[in-house]
Design an enzyme around this catalytic site. Structure first.
Site, PDB file in Angstrom:
ATOM      1  N   LYS A  51      31.748  34.731  29.628  1.00 53.34           N
ATOM      2  CA  LYS A  51      33.130  34.718  30.134  1.00 53.34           C
ATOM      3  C   LYS A  51      33.170  34.917  31.648  1.00 53.34           C
ATOM      4  O   LYS A  51      33.911  34.244  32.349  1.00 53.34           O
ATOM      5  CB  LYS A  51      33.968  35.827  29.481  1.00 53.34           C
ATOM      6  CG  LYS A  51      34.247  35.623  28.020  1.00 53.34           C
ATOM      7  CD  LYS A  51      35.325  36.556  27.526  1.00 53.34           C
ATOM      8  CE  LYS A  51      35.098  38.017  27.759  1.00 53.34           C
ATOM      9  NZ  LYS A  51      34.139  38.766  27.097  1.00 53.34           N
ATOM     10  N   ARG A  91      41.981  42.313  23.519  1.00 48.58           N
ATOM     11  CA  ARG A  91      40.795  42.471  22.674  1.00 48.58           C
ATOM     12  C   ARG A  91      41.221  42.612  21.215  1.00 48.58           C
ATOM     13  O   ARG A  91      40.388  42.575  20.328  1.00 48.58           O
ATOM     14  CB  ARG A  91      40.043  43.755  23.039  1.00 48.58           C
ATOM     15  CG  ARG A  91      39.195  43.674  24.275  1.00 48.58           C
ATOM     16  CD  ARG A  91      37.801  43.204  23.942  1.00 48.58           C
ATOM     17  NE  ARG A  91      36.687  43.915  24.530  1.00 48.58           N
ATOM     18  CZ  ARG A  91      36.252  43.797  25.781  1.00 48.58           C
ATOM     19  NH1 ARG A  91      36.890  43.080  26.648  1.00 48.58           N
ATOM     20  NH2 ARG A  91      35.165  44.438  26.175  1.00 48.58           N
ATOM     21  N   ARG A 141      19.447  41.860  30.325  1.00 48.97           N
ATOM     22  CA  ARG A 141      20.165  41.847  31.609  1.00 48.97           C
ATOM     23  C   ARG A 141      19.814  43.087  32.437  1.00 48.97           C
ATOM     24  O   ARG A 141      19.760  44.198  31.924  1.00 48.97           O
ATOM     25  CB  ARG A 141      21.676  41.830  31.316  1.00 48.97           C
ATOM     26  CG  ARG A 141      22.524  41.699  32.547  1.00 48.97           C
ATOM     27  CD  ARG A 141      23.887  41.194  32.203  1.00 48.97           C
ATOM     28  NE  ARG A 141      24.698  42.180  31.483  1.00 48.97           N
ATOM     29  CZ  ARG A 141      25.983  41.973  31.206  1.00 48.97           C
ATOM     30  NH1 ARG A 141      26.573  40.854  31.540  1.00 48.97           N
ATOM     31  NH2 ARG A 141      26.661  42.902  30.557  1.00 48.97           N
ATOM     32  N   ARG A 168      22.744  48.364  32.151  1.00 47.67           N
ATOM     33  CA  ARG A 168      24.029  48.994  31.833  1.00 47.67           C
ATOM     34  C   ARG A 168      23.888  49.780  30.537  1.00 47.67           C
ATOM     35  O   ARG A 168      23.245  49.303  29.593  1.00 47.67           O
ATOM     36  CB  ARG A 168      25.096  47.903  31.647  1.00 47.67           C
ATOM     37  CG  ARG A 168      26.062  47.835  32.799  1.00 47.67           C
ATOM     38  CD  ARG A 168      26.932  46.615  32.715  1.00 47.67           C
ATOM     39  NE  ARG A 168      27.749  46.509  31.497  1.00 47.67           N
ATOM     40  CZ  ARG A 168      28.666  45.559  31.317  1.00 47.67           C
ATOM     41  NH1 ARG A 168      28.889  44.666  32.250  1.00 47.67           N
ATOM     42  NH2 ARG A 168      29.366  45.505  30.202  1.00 47.67           N
ATOM     43  N   ARG A 176      29.193  46.722  19.761  1.00 53.17           N
ATOM     44  CA  ARG A 176      30.266  46.020  20.495  1.00 53.17           C
ATOM     45  C   ARG A 176      30.602  44.703  19.793  1.00 53.17           C
ATOM     46  O   ARG A 176      31.770  44.318  19.704  1.00 53.17           O
ATOM     47  CB  ARG A 176      29.827  45.742  21.941  1.00 53.17           C
ATOM     48  CG  ARG A 176      29.820  46.986  22.806  1.00 53.17           C
ATOM     49  CD  ARG A 176      29.048  46.769  24.085  1.00 53.17           C
ATOM     50  NE  ARG A 176      29.731  45.911  25.033  1.00 53.17           N
ATOM     51  CZ  ARG A 176      29.130  45.343  26.088  1.00 53.17           C
ATOM     52  NH1 ARG A 176      27.851  45.543  26.307  1.00 53.17           N
ATOM     53  NH2 ARG A 176      29.810  44.599  26.910  1.00 53.17           N
TER      54      ARG A 176
HETATM   55  P1  AMP Z   1      33.424  44.225  29.153  1.00 51.34           P
HETATM   56  O1  AMP Z   1      32.880  44.373  30.536  1.00 51.34           O
HETATM   57  O2  AMP Z   1      34.592  43.272  29.074  1.00 51.34           O
HETATM   58  O3  AMP Z   1      32.369  43.929  28.127  1.00 51.34           O
HETATM   59  O4  AMP Z   1      34.046  45.657  28.764  1.00 51.34           O
HETATM   60  C1  AMP Z   1      33.244  46.824  28.752  1.00 51.34           C
HETATM   61  C2  AMP Z   1      33.934  47.913  27.960  1.00 51.34           C
HETATM   62  O5  AMP Z   1      35.215  48.195  28.555  1.00 51.34           O
HETATM   63  C3  AMP Z   1      34.263  47.566  26.517  1.00 51.34           C
HETATM   64  O6  AMP Z   1      33.150  47.782  25.651  1.00 51.34           O
HETATM   65  C4  AMP Z   1      35.402  48.533  26.222  1.00 51.34           C
HETATM   66  O7  AMP Z   1      34.922  49.853  26.027  1.00 51.34           O
HETATM   67  C5  AMP Z   1      36.168  48.528  27.548  1.00 51.34           C
HETATM   68  N1  AMP Z   1      37.228  47.487  27.546  1.00 51.34           N
HETATM   69  C6  AMP Z   1      37.264  46.351  28.309  1.00 51.34           C
HETATM   70  N2  AMP Z   1      38.382  45.649  28.049  1.00 51.34           N
HETATM   71  C7  AMP Z   1      39.091  46.353  27.129  1.00 51.34           C
HETATM   72  C8  AMP Z   1      40.306  46.146  26.448  1.00 51.34           C
HETATM   73  N3  AMP Z   1      41.049  45.040  26.621  1.00 51.34           N
HETATM   74  N4  AMP Z   1      40.727  47.074  25.561  1.00 51.34           N
HETATM   75  C9  AMP Z   1      40.008  48.188  25.339  1.00 51.34           C
HETATM   76  N5  AMP Z   1      38.820  48.447  25.928  1.00 51.34           N
HETATM   77  C10 AMP Z   1      38.348  47.546  26.821  1.00 51.34           C
END
Ligand code: AMP
Length: 285
Positions: A78, A153, A188, A221, A232
């Site tokens: 993404k 999400r 990564r 990370r 996840r």
């Molecule tokens: P990402 O970088 O998009 O993979 O997001 C990393 C983490 O941020 C996720 O595993 C969630 O813990 C939190 N997160 C990101 N976007 C959301 C969202 N829309 N709603 C809730 N938690 C989020």
């Protein structure tokens, strides 16, 4: 169009010059020499001022407000596609993950809570993330459109968007196999201060474990550990299945404000994925 306007003004001036001549030697100059240029002039100016569809200047999709949601599990690519889209349509790519990572750095009650939730791979509560997102969209650059990466999400977040009147034109669902994602994310490595990313197999640094430019150590990370990735992905599938149904349904029904939905296979190469997304947006009206 501006050319038609200028010609119109010239014709009218010409009509007035003829009028001057007519007044000087009445009868010798024809009255039609006055009215014809003035009428033609008014007609040409009218083309510029009246929105006649045939004469309208062609507007490209890049001139319009484009509001996009990018769906896709962690590691689906993404972020990469978000950059391409943001550049092409001149809109900010808003990643809720990035916003939350900033919050997690803060030594506050909410910062600690967010950090803990993120490290476990769980979702941050809706009230926190919806407030943060509203604030981000309201910034100046959000007026020409926006791309949401990582939001919504789950169904409740899509409903929050609708309730808040945050409009969406396109929902792009980037799909990849879970095993491919585990391989991509598990390998990564990140250079924390610059954000440069590497992959132990697909894009390795020149010297294993260190950044090519600064020579500083690379990190992984906390949520890129295999166990956390699997968690996840499980959470992603549980929450997004109803979300996909929601947008697919809305897209099928159509209607003035309903977004258009498209599923895209992201196991293809990055350029092909990019082309499919651009084609969908540019030609789906
Ligand atoms: P990402 O970088 O998009 O993979 O997001 C990393 C983490 O941020 C996720 O595993 C969630 O813990 C939190 N997160 C990101 N976007 C959301 C969202 N829309 N709603 C809730 N938690 C989020």
């Amino acid at each position: 169009m501006i050319f038609a306007f200028i010609c119109g003004v010239i014709c009218i001036l010409f009509g007035f010059v003829q009028y001057g001549k007519y007044s000087e030697n009445k009868g010798k100059s024809s009255i039609s020499k006055i009215f014809i240029p003035i009428l033609v002039g008014l007609g040409l100016i009218g083309i510029k001022l009246i929105p006649i569809p045939f004469f309208k200047e062609s507007k490209t999709i890049e001139d319009e407000e484009v509001r996009i949601i990018l769906l896709g599990g962690p590691g689906a690519g993404k972020g990469t596609q978000a950059k391409f889209l943001a550049e092409k349509y001149n809109i900010p790519a808003i990643s809720t993950g990035d916003i939350l990572r900033e919050v997690a750095k803060q030594d506050t009650e909410i910062g600690k809570k967010v950090k803990e939730t993120m490290e476990s791979g769980n979702l941050v509560s809706d009230d926190i993330i919806v407030e943060l997102l509203k604030k981000r969209i309201a910034q100046e650059d959000g007026k020409s459109g926006y791309l949401l990466d990582g939001f919504p999400r789950k169904l409740s977040q899509a409903e929050a968007l609708r309730k808040e009147g945050i409009e969406i034109d396109y929902v792009i669902d980037i799909q990849v196999d879970d095993d491919v994602i585990v391989e991509r994310l598990g390998g990564r490595r990140i250079h924390a201060s610059s954000g440069r990313t590497y992959h132990v197999k697909n894009n390795p640094p020149k010297v294993p474990g260190v950044d090519d430019i600064t020579g500083e150590p690379l990190t992984q990370r906390a949520d890129d550990q295999e166990e956390t990735i699997r968690n996840r992905l499980r959470i992603y599938h549980e929450n997004t299945a109803p979300l996909v149904d929601y947008y697919q349904d809305a897209s099928r029904k159509g209607g003035e404000n309903s977004p258009k939905y498209k599923k895209i296979d992201s196991s293809n190469n990055i350029e092909l994925v990019k082309e499919s997304i651009f084609n969908f947006i540019d030609f789906s009206d």
